[in-house]
Design an enzyme around this catalytic site. Structure first.
Site, PDB file in Angstrom:
ATOM      1  N   LYS A  37       0.849  -1.199   0.000  1.00  0.00           N
ATOM      2  CA  LYS A  37       0.000   0.000   0.000  1.00  0.00           C
ATOM      3  C   LYS A  37       0.885   1.250   0.000  1.00  0.00           C
ATOM      4  O   LYS A  37       0.660   2.193  -0.762  1.00  0.00           O
ATOM      5  CB  LYS A  37      -0.920  -0.042   1.233  1.00  0.00           C
ATOM      6  CG  LYS A  37      -1.560   1.255   1.637  1.00  0.00           C
ATOM      7  CD  LYS A  37      -2.975   1.355   1.115  1.00  0.00           C
ATOM      8  CE  LYS A  37      -3.813   2.397   1.838  1.00  0.00           C
ATOM      9  NZ  LYS A  37      -3.683   3.743   1.301  1.00  0.00           N
ATOM     10  N   ASN A 119      -4.734   8.229  17.789  1.00  0.00           N
ATOM     11  CA  ASN A 119      -5.633   8.485  18.926  1.00  0.00           C
ATOM     12  C   ASN A 119      -5.584   7.402  19.994  1.00  0.00           C
ATOM     13  O   ASN A 119      -5.253   6.260  19.678  1.00  0.00           O
ATOM     14  CB  ASN A 119      -7.082   8.562  18.406  1.00  0.00           C
ATOM     15  CG  ASN A 119      -7.465   9.966  18.004  1.00  0.00           C
ATOM     16  OD1 ASN A 119      -7.109  10.929  18.671  1.00  0.00           O
ATOM     17  ND2 ASN A 119      -8.205  10.080  16.904  1.00  0.00           N
ATOM     18  N   THR A 148      -9.537  23.281  16.993  1.00  0.00           N
ATOM     19  CA  THR A 148      -9.398  24.733  16.841  1.00  0.00           C
ATOM     20  C   THR A 148      -9.714  25.156  15.409  1.00  0.00           C
ATOM     21  O   THR A 148     -10.392  26.175  15.191  1.00  0.00           O
ATOM     22  CB  THR A 148      -7.968  25.161  17.248  1.00  0.00           C
ATOM     23  OG1 THR A 148      -7.787  24.842  18.632  1.00  0.00           O
ATOM     24  CG2 THR A 148      -7.733  26.641  17.018  1.00  0.00           C
ATOM     25  N   HIS A 174      -8.039  16.418  23.132  1.00  0.00           N
ATOM     26  CA  HIS A 174      -8.805  16.160  21.903  1.00  0.00           C
ATOM     27  C   HIS A 174      -9.857  15.091  22.213  1.00  0.00           C
ATOM     28  O   HIS A 174      -9.671  13.909  21.941  1.00  0.00           O
ATOM     29  CB  HIS A 174      -7.828  15.695  20.814  1.00  0.00           C
ATOM     30  CG  HIS A 174      -8.491  15.308  19.534  1.00  0.00           C
ATOM     31  ND1 HIS A 174      -9.331  16.144  18.830  1.00  0.00           N
ATOM     32  CD2 HIS A 174      -8.434  14.158  18.806  1.00  0.00           C
ATOM     33  CE1 HIS A 174      -9.749  15.531  17.734  1.00  0.00           C
ATOM     34  NE2 HIS A 174      -9.229  14.324  17.701  1.00  0.00           N
TER      35      HIS A 174
HETATM   36  N1  LIG Z   1      -5.527  13.413  16.277  1.00  0.00           N
HETATM   37  C1  LIG Z   1      -6.553  13.550  15.470  1.00  0.00           C
HETATM   38  O1  LIG Z   1      -7.202  14.601  15.464  1.00  0.00           O
HETATM   39  C2  LIG Z   1      -6.895  12.437  14.526  1.00  0.00           C
HETATM   40  C3  LIG Z   1      -7.723  12.650  13.414  1.00  0.00           C
HETATM   41  C4  LIG Z   1      -7.966  11.579  12.551  1.00  0.00           C
HETATM   42  C5  LIG Z   1      -7.413  10.332  12.835  1.00  0.00           C
HETATM   43  N2  LIG Z   1      -6.650  10.164  13.949  1.00  0.00           N
HETATM   44  C6  LIG Z   1      -6.062   8.884  14.303  1.00  0.00           C
HETATM   45  O2  LIG Z   1      -4.991   8.625  13.407  1.00  0.00           O
HETATM   46  C7  LIG Z   1      -4.850   7.217  13.258  1.00  0.00           C
HETATM   47  C8  LIG Z   1      -4.886   6.880  11.773  1.00  0.00           C
HETATM   48  O3  LIG Z   1      -6.140   7.203  11.212  1.00  0.00           O
HETATM   49  P1  LIG Z   1      -6.453   6.796   9.704  1.00  0.00           P
HETATM   50  O4  LIG Z   1      -7.834   7.254   9.415  1.00  0.00           O
HETATM   51  O5  LIG Z   1      -5.331   7.186   8.822  1.00  0.00           O
HETATM   52  O6  LIG Z   1      -6.472   5.195   9.863  1.00  0.00           O
HETATM   53  P2  LIG Z   1      -6.246   4.105   8.736  1.00  0.00           P
HETATM   54  O7  LIG Z   1      -6.744   2.821   9.292  1.00  0.00           O
HETATM   55  O8  LIG Z   1      -6.766   4.591   7.423  1.00  0.00           O
HETATM   56  O9  LIG Z   1      -4.653   4.045   8.592  1.00  0.00           O
HETATM   57  C9  LIG Z   1      -3.819   3.520   9.563  1.00  0.00           C
HETATM   58  C10 LIG Z   1      -2.640   2.924   8.840  1.00  0.00           C
HETATM   59  O10 LIG Z   1      -1.676   2.534   9.796  1.00  0.00           O
HETATM   60  C11 LIG Z   1      -1.095   1.315   9.355  1.00  0.00           C
HETATM   61  N3  LIG Z   1      -0.491   0.665  10.517  1.00  0.00           N
HETATM   62  C12 LIG Z   1      -1.124   0.143  11.597  1.00  0.00           C
HETATM   63  N4  LIG Z   1      -0.214  -0.324  12.470  1.00  0.00           N
HETATM   64  C13 LIG Z   1       1.001  -0.069  11.937  1.00  0.00           C
HETATM   65  C14 LIG Z   1       2.320  -0.289  12.361  1.00  0.00           C
HETATM   66  N5  LIG Z   1       2.569  -0.879  13.540  1.00  0.00           N
HETATM   67  N6  LIG Z   1       3.336   0.112  11.577  1.00  0.00           N
HETATM   68  C15 LIG Z   1       3.102   0.709  10.388  1.00  0.00           C
HETATM   69  N7  LIG Z   1       1.859   0.953   9.916  1.00  0.00           N
HETATM   70  C16 LIG Z   1       0.828   0.564  10.686  1.00  0.00           C
HETATM   71  C17 LIG Z   1      -2.250   0.548   8.719  1.00  0.00           C
HETATM   72  O11 LIG Z   1      -1.799  -0.459   7.823  1.00  0.00           O
HETATM   73  C18 LIG Z   1      -3.006   1.674   8.026  1.00  0.00           C
HETATM   74  O12 LIG Z   1      -2.583   1.843   6.678  1.00  0.00           O
HETATM   75  C19 LIG Z   1      -5.991   6.585  14.077  1.00  0.00           C
HETATM   76  O13 LIG Z   1      -5.510   6.278  15.376  1.00  0.00           O
HETATM   77  C20 LIG Z   1      -7.007   7.712  14.162  1.00  0.00           C
HETATM   78  O14 LIG Z   1      -7.877   7.579  15.270  1.00  0.00           O
HETATM   79  C21 LIG Z   1      -6.364  11.192  14.779  1.00  0.00           C
END
Ligand SMILES: NC(=O)c1ccc[n+]([C@@H]2O[C@H](COP(=O)([O-])OP(=O)(O)OC[C@H]3O[C@@H](n4cnc5c(N)ncnc54)[C@H](O)[C@@H]3O)[C@@H](O)[C@H]2O)c1
Length: 310
Positions: A37, A119, A148, A174
């Protein structure tokens, strides 16, 4: 600058898209446990550079060795929410993921600035500080910066002015406990109520604005199964501040050690961001009501810390 993005999911890919269109990055490394990917995303992004204004950065899909000596490492990897879950339910599973990822980051890029997105983001940043020797200044939680951005947009729609002219923050953490310190907010230098009264705009319903700010992320998630545009733009904003050594004030999560009466918890407060990460934590004076809201948020962070074994 060499910037590595760990996790090529919805957020990570959007971050790479922003980086490509800017001059901040000379080398971008994409890492995902799903290597195919990551490779496919990088090939696809490579085919944009003929047509967008970009510095022609090196684009690499790889593993940890390829990230070596990154200036910035953006961590977006980890479990994503299932429908019906809230961010807090990810704490146990993602703590383990972050313990592993921060050890790899430290081994490959000990001088990097780490931007934590996974998160529940504030506690994940704290896990990263606790399980590494990164100084706290260089582990930045995205914290309430996306809340924000939502706040600025929602107020801007009410007053009919560009969101960049709205000044204010969501602070705390958050989560559902993030709060708006209205005494620190203004539109064109006027407090929000005065601006509305003088400019023929209906008064702002503060409780409704806060509720909308906190709810909109959940509504986006309900509609498409993730949130990525706002958070990726927020990551990019921080990277710009670091790359340009801007000393811009942004509301991000940082480990508090006595500031705001909090000792040993990552919470979002206004921070000066520059080349060394969080270069200063700005002191503000809250009203009694705002302090009470901050305390509620602090209590929530402590609950999550306990679940993470901190
Ligand atoms: N802080 C914020 O405001 C905020 C906003 C949106 C998403 N998030 C968080 O960000 C994270 C990612 O969200 P997303 O929508 O991109 O999720 P997603 O599932 O689309 O992508 C996560 C990616 O991480 C990869 N992955 C998982 N474990 C891994 C590892 N050990 N090593 C390498 N790659 C790994 C997966 O294969 C996947 O491609 C989640 O925890 C989500 O809750 C935070």
């Amino acid at each position: 600058m060499k910037i590595s993005v760990i996790g090529m999911g919805a957020v990570g890919t959007e971050v790479v898209g922003h980086l490509l269109a800017s001059t901040a990055a000379s080398e971008i490394v994409a890492v995902d446990r799903n290597a195919e990917k990551a490779q496919a995303e990088i090939w696809d992004f490579a085919h944009t550079t003929s047509f967008i204004y970009a510095k022609n950065p090196r684009l690499i899909a790889g593993g940890w060795p390829e990230t070596v000596n990154s200036d910035i490492v953006v961590i977006t990897a980890g479990a994503q929410l299932e429908r019906g879950q809230n961010r807090d339910s990810l704490v146990e599973i993602n703590s383990k993921v972050i313990e592993d990822l921060i050890a790899r980051t430290e081994a490959t890029s000990p001088n990097a600035i780490v931007l934590m997105v996974t998160n529940p983001v504030d506690v994940m940043a704290q896990v990263a500080v606790a399980h590494s020797s990164f100084p706290k200044e260089r582990v930045i939680s995205l914290g309430t910066i996306v809340d924000t951005a939502r706040f600025m947009r929602i107020v801007s729609e009410h007053v009919g002015i560009d969101p960049k002219n709205i000044f204010g923050y969501v602070l705390g953490d958050h989560s559902h406990t993030g709060f708006v310190p209205w005494s620190l907010c203004n539109v064109c230098g006027l407090d929000v109520d005065t601006f509305c009264a003088l400019n023929g705009v209906a008064p702002i319903d503060r409780a409704a604005v806060r509720q909308r700010v906190l709810q909109i992320g959940l509504d986006i998630f309900a509609g498409k199964g993730n949130t990525n545009h706002g958070i990726a733009a927020s990551v990019f904003r921080i990277i710009r501040a670091v790359a340009g050594n801007e000393r811009s004030v942004l509301p991000v999560g940082t480990l508090l050690e006595g500031e705001y009466g909090v000792d040993g918890a990552v919470m979002s407060v206004p921070c000066v961001i520059g080349r060394r990460g969080v270069q200063k934590i700005i002191a503000c004076r809250f009203t009694e009501e705002e302090q009470a809201a901050f305390d509620v948020s602090h209590a929530h962070v402590r609950e999550l810390m306990a679940l993470a074994g901190l």
